[in-house]
Design a protein around this motif. Structure first.
Motif, PDB file in Angstrom:
ATOM      1  N   GLY A  91      18.790  -6.904  26.436  1.00 28.05           N
ATOM      2  CA  GLY A  91      18.782  -8.506  26.402  1.00 28.05           C
ATOM      3  C   GLY A  91      17.613  -8.809  25.888  1.00 28.05           C
ATOM      4  N   ALA A  92      17.652  -9.727  24.966  1.00 28.74           N
ATOM      5  CA  ALA A  92      16.558 -10.174  24.155  1.00 28.74           C
ATOM      6  C   ALA A  92      15.513 -10.884  24.918  1.00 28.74           C
ATOM      7  N   PRO A  93      15.948 -11.868  25.850  1.00 25.86           N
ATOM      8  CA  PRO A  93      15.179 -12.590  26.752  1.00 25.86           C
ATOM      9  C   PRO A  93      13.962 -11.628  27.778  1.00 25.86           C
ATOM     10  N   ARG A  94      14.760 -10.473  28.090  1.00 29.60           N
ATOM     11  CA  ARG A  94      13.979  -9.473  28.761  1.00 29.60           C
ATOM     12  C   ARG A  94      13.090  -8.517  27.903  1.00 29.60           C
ATOM     13  N   ILE A  95      13.349  -8.297  26.768  1.00 26.90           N
ATOM     14  CA  ILE A  95      12.785  -7.515  25.865  1.00 26.90           C
ATOM     15  C   ILE A  95      11.440  -8.376  25.504  1.00 26.90           C
ATOM     16  N   SER A  96      11.785  -9.639  24.956  1.00 27.85           N
ATOM     17  CA  SER A  96      10.969 -10.695  24.536  1.00 27.85           C
ATOM     18  C   SER A  96       9.754 -10.672  25.527  1.00 27.85           C
ATOM     19  N   ALA A  97       9.909 -10.930  26.844  1.00 32.66           N
ATOM     20  CA  ALA A  97       8.855 -11.110  27.846  1.00 32.66           C
ATOM     21  C   ALA A  97       8.139  -9.823  28.085  1.00 32.66           C
ATOM     22  N   ILE A  98       8.793  -8.598  27.942  1.00 32.13           N
ATOM     23  CA  ILE A  98       8.304  -7.360  28.102  1.00 32.13           C
ATOM     24  C   ILE A  98       7.337  -6.971  27.035  1.00 32.13           C
ATOM     25  N   TRP A  99       8.011  -7.467  26.074  1.00 34.88           N
ATOM     26  CA  TRP A  99       7.048  -7.075  24.496  1.00 34.88           C
ATOM     27  C   TRP A  99       6.146  -7.827  24.516  1.00 34.88           C
ATOM     28  N   PHE A 100       5.861  -9.223  25.118  1.00 35.51           N
ATOM     29  CA  PHE A 100       4.728  -9.945  24.986  1.00 35.51           C
ATOM     30  C   PHE A 100       3.682  -9.517  26.075  1.00 35.51           C
ATOM     31  N   GLY A 101       4.191  -9.151  27.399  1.00 34.21           N
ATOM     32  CA  GLY A 101       2.974  -8.357  28.332  1.00 34.21           C
ATOM     33  C   GLY A 101       2.542  -7.082  27.760  1.00 34.21           C
ATOM     34  N   LEU A 102       3.292  -6.243  27.144  1.00 33.92           N
ATOM     35  CA  LEU A 102       2.813  -5.152  26.441  1.00 33.92           C
ATOM     36  C   LEU A 102       1.606  -5.579  25.303  1.00 33.92           C
ATOM     37  N   THR A 103       2.011  -6.333  24.547  1.00 31.00           N
ATOM     38  CA  THR A 103       1.300  -7.154  23.452  1.00 31.00           C
ATOM     39  C   THR A 103      -0.098  -7.498  23.834  1.00 31.00           C
ATOM     40  N   ALA A 104      -0.009  -8.158  24.859  1.00 33.89           N
ATOM     41  CA  ALA A 104      -1.251  -8.863  25.745  1.00 33.89           C
ATOM     42  C   ALA A 104      -2.219  -7.737  26.127  1.00 33.89           C
ATOM     43  N   ALA A 105      -1.578  -6.650  26.705  1.00 32.63           N
ATOM     44  CA  ALA A 105      -2.435  -5.432  27.127  1.00 32.63           C
ATOM     45  C   ALA A 105      -3.045  -4.871  26.112  1.00 32.63           C
ATOM     46  N   GLY A 106      -2.211  -4.536  25.003  1.00 29.61           N
ATOM     47  CA  GLY A 106      -2.701  -3.874  23.776  1.00 29.61           C
ATOM     48  C   GLY A 106      -3.945  -4.467  23.096  1.00 29.61           C
ATOM     49  N   VAL A 107      -3.583  -5.893  22.918  1.00 31.15           N
ATOM     50  CA  VAL A 107      -4.750  -6.774  22.331  1.00 31.15           C
ATOM     51  C   VAL A 107      -5.907  -6.768  23.235  1.00 31.15           C
ATOM     52  N   PHE A 108      -5.757  -6.776  24.397  1.00 32.92           N
ATOM     53  CA  PHE A 108      -7.130  -6.926  25.421  1.00 32.92           C
ATOM     54  C   PHE A 108      -7.641  -5.520  25.199  1.00 32.92           C
ATOM     55  N   LEU A 109      -7.068  -4.484  25.217  1.00 37.53           N
ATOM     56  CA  LEU A 109      -7.714  -3.013  25.175  1.00 37.53           C
ATOM     57  C   LEU A 109      -8.447  -2.826  23.680  1.00 37.53           C
ATOM     58  N   LEU A 110      -8.013  -3.766  22.978  1.00 37.30           N
ATOM     59  CA  LEU A 110      -8.849  -3.492  21.550  1.00 37.30           C
ATOM     60  C   LEU A 110     -10.183  -4.245  21.487  1.00 37.30           C
ATOM     61  N   SER A 111     -10.489  -4.818  22.797  1.00 37.76           N
ATOM     62  CA  SER A 111     -12.012  -5.332  22.995  1.00 37.76           C
ATOM     63  C   SER A 111     -12.668  -4.239  23.638  1.00 37.76           C
ATOM     64  N   VAL A 112     -12.350  -3.248  24.046  1.00 36.74           N
ATOM     65  CA  VAL A 112     -12.937  -1.940  24.633  1.00 36.74           C
ATOM     66  C   VAL A 112     -13.000  -0.788  23.682  1.00 36.74           C
ATOM     67  N   HIS A 113     -14.552  -0.618  23.336  1.00 33.32           N
ATOM     68  CA  HIS A 113     -14.752   0.355  22.140  1.00 33.32           C
ATOM     69  C   HIS A 113     -14.468   1.872  22.751  1.00 33.32           C
ATOM     70  N   MET A 114     -13.398   2.332  22.239  1.00 30.71           N
ATOM     71  CA  MET A 114     -12.741   3.730  22.639  1.00 30.71           C
ATOM     72  C   MET A 114     -12.968   4.732  21.395  1.00 30.71           C
TER      73      MET A 114
END
Length: 441
Positions: free
Chosen positions: A310-333
């Motif tokens: 379902g597109a609504p479920r995927i959209s919400a999950i995708w944005f949550g995963l995007t937010a986690a990934g973008v935040f992790l980029l602020s950490v020097h790994m």
């Protein structure tokens, strides 16, 4: 691309021709869109035009503001002159505008060039999507549009290599001169690209449409010349706010605003923010390549995932995963870990916005669907203007390390808004609504 059984070999060749030409046009669109972000770290480092982070953010917003104008006027102009002529005009405009940027002697002239380029960029993509939809094999429209959208990210990859290869030995202006080269493609597009069959039929040029359809043995579209007038379109817009619909409409608009803020904010500032995190310019540009590779993968898998879950479920999950990934980029790994995070952030970020449009399409009634999707996209483009500006303001105030955090918050907000909207409308989903992959940018 495999052909539909309903099409002859000639019809399949025509589909390949149209998709191939539109794919190249969108490739050049992506190159021109991403080139500014790719050269931006160098412009800031050398203080070209006395550029500061806040003025750099303004310049990034000029292009997206131009895209807003181009996207909003593309439909009207295409209805008058045809989709083929509009595509040729858009390619010509953003190519010449890149020449203005290459020759600019001041920040004002450079900003004018980016604004004009944005108008061309904004008008090209929806027109190209319409063209490939016209000629796509039956039942393959979503797949073909997803394929077309990979060209935009391929252009982003090309922009990073253009910057890596040319900035040090030649200078930043050479990168914009490369973006003028698509001007040579405009005559090819004008000669080889057929006009939209839907446009020909709507304009009463039935003989031309029939001749083209017969020559390539493709279906002639139905005459939709009795389509909505201005009053009907106004009523369709008002229907988005009648009864309890206004809450859902605003939630979709807010989700789209946050989504495009995130897309264009990251596209503009990714190399610069990665440099602020301590990476060299070459590594920062490599992140652009990996990010756009993720975008290509995301565009190819998003539709399939949405079909299953379902597109609504995927959209919400995708944005949550995007937010986690973008935040992790602020950490020097470690570099290898950072590359993996950048790749998956590209996968989810670039298709999360697409799923908003799919959700709106599914949740809207058939007679109001085009208006709902169009206005959701239009309101989201204000976020596209705001994102580059926001990144510049954060860097100007020496808070560049908070840039990724700010963009992550935008992703979380879109997750919440699209999730609530989907829950509110789950009991009102129109039966038989078709889900279609739509261009996110």
């Amino acid at each position: 691309m495999s052909s539909s059984p309903a099409l002859s070999a000639r019809g399949s060749r025509l589909a390949l021709l149209v998709v191939g030409l539109c794919w190249l046009a969108v490739l050049f669109d992506g190159l021109d869109m991403f080139i500014y972000g790719s050269v931006l770290p160098h412009l800031l480092e050398t203080k070209t035009f006395g550029l500061t982070p806040d003025t750099a953010g303004d310049l990034g917003s000029y292009a997206t503001f131009g895209m807003l104008i181009g996207a909003l006027t593309a439909g009207t102009v295409a209805d008058r002159i045809g989709r083929k002529k509009l595509m040729v005009g858009c390619v010509t405009l953003f190519s010449l505008a890149s020449g203005v940027c290459a020759m600019a002697g001041s920040v004002e002239v450079f900003g004018l060039g980016r604004t004009l380029a944005g108008v061309g960029l904004g008008g090209l993509l929806p027109t190209a999507i319409s063209m490939v939809s016209d000629y796509a094999p039956r039942g393959r429209g979503a797949l073909v549009i997803g394929l077309l959208m990979t060209a935009h990210h391929a252009g982003g990859i090309l922009s990073a290599y253009v910057a890596k290869w040319l900035i040090d030995p030649v200078g930043w202006r050479a990168a914009f001169w490369v973006c003028v080269l698509p001007l040579l493609f405009a005559p090819v597009l004008a000669k080889l690209l057929p006009e939209s069959l839907s446009f020909l039929v709507a304009k009463g040029r039935a003989d031309e449409a029939r001749e083209l359809a017969t020559r390539y043995d493709v279906e002639l579209p139905a005459d939709k010349s009795g389509k909505q007038g201005a009053a009907d379109r106004w009523n369709a817009l008002k229907n988005l706010f009648r009864g309890g619909e206004w809450t859902q409409t605003l939630l979709y608009w807010l989700a789209s605003f946050g989504g495009l803020l995130l897309v264009y904010g990251v596209a503009t500032w990714l190399p610069t923010l990665m440099r602020a995190e301590g990476y060299e310019l070459g590594s920062a540009l490599s992140f652009v390549v990996v990010f756009n590779l993720g975008g290509i993968v995301g565009m190819l898998v998003a539709g399939r995932a949405a079909d299953r879950f379902g597109a609504p479920r995927i959209s919400a999950i995708w944005f949550g995963l995007t937010a986690a990934g973008v935040f992790l980029l602020s950490v020097h790994m470690p570099m290898s870990v950072t590359m993996i995070v950048v790749f998956f952030t590209g996968v989810f970020l670039n298709s999360a916005q697409t799923m908003i449009y799919a959700t709106v399409s599914i949740r809207s009634h058939a007679d109001n669907r085009a208006t709902a999707v169009g206005w959701t996209s239009g309101m989201g483009r204000f976020g596209a203007v705001f994102g580059p500006w926001l990144g510049g303001q954060l860097l100007a105030s020496n808070q560049g390390d908070r840039g990724f955090t700010a963009f992550a918050i935008a992703g979380l907000s879109s997750m919440v808004f699209i999730g609530i909207a989907a829950l509110r409308s789950s009991r009102q989903t129109p039966r038989g609504a078709d889900q279609e992959l739509v261009g996110a940018h």
